[in-house]
Scaffold this motif. Structure first.
Motif, PDB file in Angstrom:
ATOM      1  N   ILE A 180       0.836  -1.204   0.000  1.00  0.00           N
ATOM      2  CA  ILE A 180       0.000   0.000   0.000  1.00  0.00           C
ATOM      3  C   ILE A 180       0.869   1.251   0.000  1.00  0.00           C
ATOM      4  O   ILE A 180       0.600   2.222  -0.734  1.00  0.00           O
ATOM      5  CB  ILE A 180      -0.952  -0.011   1.214  1.00  0.00           C
ATOM      6  N   ILE A 181       1.936   1.254   0.801  1.00  0.00           N
ATOM      7  CA  ILE A 181       2.814   2.424   0.860  1.00  0.00           C
ATOM      8  C   ILE A 181       3.510   2.635  -0.482  1.00  0.00           C
ATOM      9  O   ILE A 181       3.620   3.776  -0.981  1.00  0.00           O
ATOM     10  CB  ILE A 181       3.850   2.268   1.990  1.00  0.00           C
ATOM     11  N   ILE A 182       3.984   1.547  -1.106  1.00  0.00           N
ATOM     12  CA  ILE A 182       4.661   1.664  -2.410  1.00  0.00           C
ATOM     13  C   ILE A 182       3.691   2.181  -3.472  1.00  0.00           C
ATOM     14  O   ILE A 182       4.039   3.039  -4.295  1.00  0.00           O
ATOM     15  CB  ILE A 182       5.254   0.304  -2.825  1.00  0.00           C
ATOM     16  N   CYS A 186       4.020   5.704  -5.660  1.00  0.00           N
ATOM     17  CA  CYS A 186       3.951   5.787  -7.125  1.00  0.00           C
ATOM     18  C   CYS A 186       2.891   6.789  -7.569  1.00  0.00           C
ATOM     19  O   CYS A 186       3.125   7.597  -8.488  1.00  0.00           O
ATOM     20  CB  CYS A 186       3.653   4.409  -7.712  1.00  0.00           C
ATOM     21  N   ALA A 187       1.720   6.756  -6.935  1.00  0.00           N
ATOM     22  CA  ALA A 187       0.632   7.659  -7.330  1.00  0.00           C
ATOM     23  C   ALA A 187       0.999   9.116  -7.069  1.00  0.00           C
ATOM     24  O   ALA A 187       0.793   9.988  -7.934  1.00  0.00           O
ATOM     25  CB  ALA A 187      -0.646   7.281  -6.576  1.00  0.00           C
ATOM     26  N   VAL A 188       1.563   9.404  -5.888  1.00  0.00           N
ATOM     27  CA  VAL A 188       1.918  10.787  -5.551  1.00  0.00           C
ATOM     28  C   VAL A 188       3.003  11.302  -6.496  1.00  0.00           C
ATOM     29  O   VAL A 188       2.939  12.444  -6.984  1.00  0.00           O
ATOM     30  CB  VAL A 188       2.378  10.871  -4.084  1.00  0.00           C
ATOM     31  N   THR A 189       4.002  10.458  -6.778  1.00  0.00           N
ATOM     32  CA  THR A 189       5.082  10.874  -7.678  1.00  0.00           C
ATOM     33  C   THR A 189       4.554  11.126  -9.086  1.00  0.00           C
ATOM     34  O   THR A 189       4.965  12.084  -9.763  1.00  0.00           O
ATOM     35  CB  THR A 189       6.181   9.801  -7.727  1.00  0.00           C
ATOM     36  N   PHE A 190       3.637  10.291  -9.560  1.00  0.00           N
ATOM     37  CA  PHE A 190       3.073  10.461 -10.902  1.00  0.00           C
ATOM     38  C   PHE A 190       2.341  11.793 -11.021  1.00  0.00           C
ATOM     39  O   PHE A 190       2.555  12.558 -11.970  1.00  0.00           O
ATOM     40  CB  PHE A 190       2.127   9.309 -11.210  1.00  0.00           C
ATOM     41  N   PHE A 191       1.477  12.102 -10.055  1.00  0.00           N
ATOM     42  CA  PHE A 191       0.712  13.347 -10.125  1.00  0.00           C
ATOM     43  C   PHE A 191       1.610  14.570  -9.919  1.00  0.00           C
ATOM     44  O   PHE A 191       1.350  15.632 -10.492  1.00  0.00           O
ATOM     45  CB  PHE A 191      -0.412  13.332  -9.092  1.00  0.00           C
ATOM     46  N   LEU A 221       9.834   7.170 -13.013  1.00  0.00           N
ATOM     47  CA  LEU A 221      10.022   7.364 -11.576  1.00  0.00           C
ATOM     48  C   LEU A 221       9.134   6.448 -10.741  1.00  0.00           C
ATOM     49  O   LEU A 221       9.617   5.809  -9.799  1.00  0.00           O
ATOM     50  CB  LEU A 221       9.785   8.836 -11.215  1.00  0.00           C
ATOM     51  N   PRO A 222       7.828   6.355 -11.022  1.00  0.00           N
ATOM     52  CA  PRO A 222       7.023   5.396 -10.251  1.00  0.00           C
ATOM     53  C   PRO A 222       7.507   3.959 -10.415  1.00  0.00           C
ATOM     54  O   PRO A 222       7.438   3.156  -9.468  1.00  0.00           O
ATOM     55  CB  PRO A 222       5.613   5.578 -10.822  1.00  0.00           C
ATOM     56  N   PHE A 223       7.994   3.608 -11.604  1.00  0.00           N
ATOM     57  CA  PHE A 223       8.460   2.240 -11.830  1.00  0.00           C
ATOM     58  C   PHE A 223       9.699   1.934 -10.991  1.00  0.00           C
ATOM     59  O   PHE A 223       9.908   0.787 -10.565  1.00  0.00           O
ATOM     60  CB  PHE A 223       8.763   2.044 -13.315  1.00  0.00           C
ATOM     61  N   ILE A 224      10.525   2.939 -10.717  1.00  0.00           N
ATOM     62  CA  ILE A 224      11.701   2.742  -9.866  1.00  0.00           C
ATOM     63  C   ILE A 224      11.282   2.328  -8.461  1.00  0.00           C
ATOM     64  O   ILE A 224      11.907   1.466  -7.827  1.00  0.00           O
ATOM     65  CB  ILE A 224      12.552   4.023  -9.838  1.00  0.00           C
ATOM     66  N   TYR A 225      10.184   2.939  -7.950  1.00  0.00           N
ATOM     67  CA  TYR A 225       9.701   2.571  -6.622  1.00  0.00           C
ATOM     68  C   TYR A 225       9.231   1.120  -6.582  1.00  0.00           C
ATOM     69  O   TYR A 225       9.388   0.433  -5.571  1.00  0.00           O
ATOM     70  CB  TYR A 225       8.557   3.496  -6.194  1.00  0.00           C
ATOM     71  N   VAL A 226       8.645   0.663  -7.676  1.00  0.00           N
ATOM     72  CA  VAL A 226       8.161  -0.720  -7.728  1.00  0.00           C
ATOM     73  C   VAL A 226       9.334  -1.698  -7.630  1.00  0.00           C
ATOM     74  O   VAL A 226       9.220  -2.770  -7.027  1.00  0.00           O
ATOM     75  CB  VAL A 226       7.365  -0.953  -9.025  1.00  0.00           C
ATOM     76  N   ILE A 227      10.485  -1.318  -8.199  1.00  0.00           N
ATOM     77  CA  ILE A 227      11.651  -2.209  -8.191  1.00  0.00           C
ATOM     78  C   ILE A 227      12.378  -2.166  -6.847  1.00  0.00           C
ATOM     79  O   ILE A 227      12.740  -3.206  -6.283  1.00  0.00           O
ATOM     80  CB  ILE A 227      12.617  -1.827  -9.327  1.00  0.00           C
TER      81      ILE A 227
END
Length: 367
Positions: A180-182, A186-191, A221-227
Motif C-alpha cells: 500500500i505504501i509503495i 507511485c501515485a503521488v510521484t506520478f501526479f 520514476l514510479p516504476f523505480i519505486y516498484v523495483i
C-alpha cells in the motif's frame, strides 16, 4: 571509516528527539509514535532544503521554456562534426542556458542532497537498530530505545524494521502494508511530475526532445519505486512517502502562486482572480496581452538651413520679420513637396501646414 557515519548519527538523534517529544502525550512503545518520529525527521530535512526546491521548480521551468531555442541551435549545427562546430554549439547552448537562468543540474540538487539522508536512515533501521537492540547502542539510540522501536507494532505484528521481502512476524500483513505504501508513493510521484510537466508548462514547451524526456520520467520514476521498494524497511518507505507528499504539496503551492506564463496553471489563476473580484462586485481584469501594432516609421524632417544674408537682390537689408517669413515659406514648400511625394507613392499624406497668424497679418497688409 564509514562516510555516512555523521549522517547516520544525525538521523538517529532526530528520531530520538522527536520520539521524546511525542512520548509526552503518546505511548512511547507504540509503533505510531515511531512512525511520527520518522515523519518529523522528514519535515526537518525538507524544511532545510526549501530554497533548493524552489530553485528546482524554476530550473525545470526554465529548461522547458528554452527547449525551442535549444532545438534551433541543434538544427543549426546538424551534421557538423568538426571540433570548431562542436565548440560553437556548446558555447551557444551555454549562452541560451545563461540568458534564461536555466541549469541542467539545478533540478537534481534536492534529490542529491536527500540521498545521503535516505541511505543513512536505511542503515539506521536495517543495521543499527537491530544491533542496538542486541546490546550495541549507536550514539543517541540506546538499547532500551532500540528495543522499543524493534518491538513496537503498527498493524498486527508489523514493525518499522520489516520490509516486503523480509516480512518478519507480520507475515502477509507486512507485505500488504508495504504494498500500500509503495502504491501510494507511485501515485503521488506520478501526479507531482504530471503537474510540473503538463499543467505548468505552455504548449510550445511541450514539444521536442526535452518534453519527451519529461514524459518518459513521468512513468519511469514510479516504476523505480516498484523495483526498489520491496527491499526497503517500512520506516524507510514511510520516509519516502512523506517526502513525496511534501513535494507534491510544496509544488502545488508554488505553481498556484507563481505559474509559468502561458500555461494552464496561469489561466486557472486568472480565473480565480476574476471570480474573487466578481464576488466583491468588481469588474474582471483583462489579462490578454496587448497586441503590438506596427506603425510606419516617421520620415525625418529635413533641416532647412537659412543662409544669413544681410542684403537682398536690390541691396536692401532684410528685417528680422522678413527673414523669419522667408524661413517659414521655405519650410512650408518643403512640407508640400513631401506630401505630394507621399500621395504619389501611396503612403499617408502629410496634412498641409496651417496658416499662421503672421500669414494672416501679411494678407491684410497686402489688401
Amino acid at each position: 571509516m564509514n562516510p555516512l557515519y555523521p549522517i547516520e548519527w544525525a538521523v538517529a538523534w532526530l528520531m530520538v528527539k522527536f520520539h521524546a517529544v511525542l512520548s509526552l502525550f503518546m505511548d512511547p512503545n507504540s509503533g505510531i509514535t515511531w512512525v511520527l518520529s520518522i515523519v518529523g525527521l522528514t519535515a526537518v530535512v525538507r524544511t532545510l532544503i526549501i530554497p533548493l526546491f524552489v530553485r528546482q521548480i524554476r530550473a525545470s521551468r526554465a529548461m522547458q521554456m528554452v527547449s525551442p531555442e535549444l532545438q534551433a541551435v541543434q538544427k543549426k549545427y546538424k551534421g557538423k562534426t568538426d571540433q570548431e562546430s562542436r565548440q560553437k554549439m556548446a558555447e551557444e547552448t551555454m549562452a541560451v542556458y545563461k540568458e534564461a537562468g536555466a541549469s541542467p543540474f539545478s533540478s537534481c540538487l534536492p534529490v542529491l542532497l536527500q540521498m545521503p539522508i535516505f541511505f543513512g536512515l536505511f542503515r539506521v533501521l536495517f543495521n543499527k537498530l537491530p544491533d542496538a537492540a542486541e546490546g550495541k547502542p549507536f550514539g543517541p539510540l540506546t538499547t532500551e530505545l532500540a528495543q522499543s522501536a524493534s518491538n513496537s507494532t503498527i498493524l498486527g505484528n508489523v514493525t518499522i524494521a520489516d520490509s516486503f521481502l523480509n516480512s518478519g512476524d507480520g507475515g502477509i500483513t507486512t507485505k500488504i502494508v508495504a504494498g500500500i505504501i509503495i502504491a501510494a508513493m507511485c501515485a503521488v510521484t506520478f501526479f507531482t511530475q504530471k503537474s510540473l510537466t503538463m499543467k505548468n508548462m505552455p504548449k510550445a514547451a511541450l514539444e521536442g526532445p526535452m518534453a519527451s524526456t519529461q514524459k518518459m520520467m513521468l512513468y519511469m520514476l514510479p516504476f523505480i519505486y516498484v523495483i526498489t521498494g520491496p527491499g526497503m524497511p517500512i520506516g524507510v518507505l514511510i520516509y519516502w512517502l512523506t517526502t513525496n507528499v511534501w513535494t507534491f504539496v510544496q509544488q502545488y503551492i508554488v505553481i498556484r502562486a507563481t505559474p509559468t506564463p502561458g500555461s494552464d496553471a496561469e489561466k486557472e489563476r486568472q480565473e480565480r482572480i476574476n471570480a474573487k473580484r466578481e464576488r466583491k462586485g468588481l469588474e474582471p481584469l483583462d489579462f490578454t496581452p496587448p497586441k503590438k501594432v506596427a506603425e510606419p516609421d516617421p520620415e525625418p524632417e529635413r533641416n532647412i538651413r537659412v543662409q544669413p544674408t544681410s542684403k537682398n537682390k536690390g541691396g536692401k537689408k532684410l528685417s528680422d520679420e522678413e527673414k523669419l517669413q522667408r524661413a517659414r515659406e521655405a519650410r512650408a514648400k518643403a512640407a508640400e513637396e513631401r506630401r505630394r511625394a507621399q500621395e504619389e507613392s501611396g503612403d499617408f499624406p502629410v496634412p498641409p501646414p496651417k496658416s499662421s497668424p503672421l500669414d494672416k497679418g501679411k494678407k491684410k497688409r497686402k489688401k
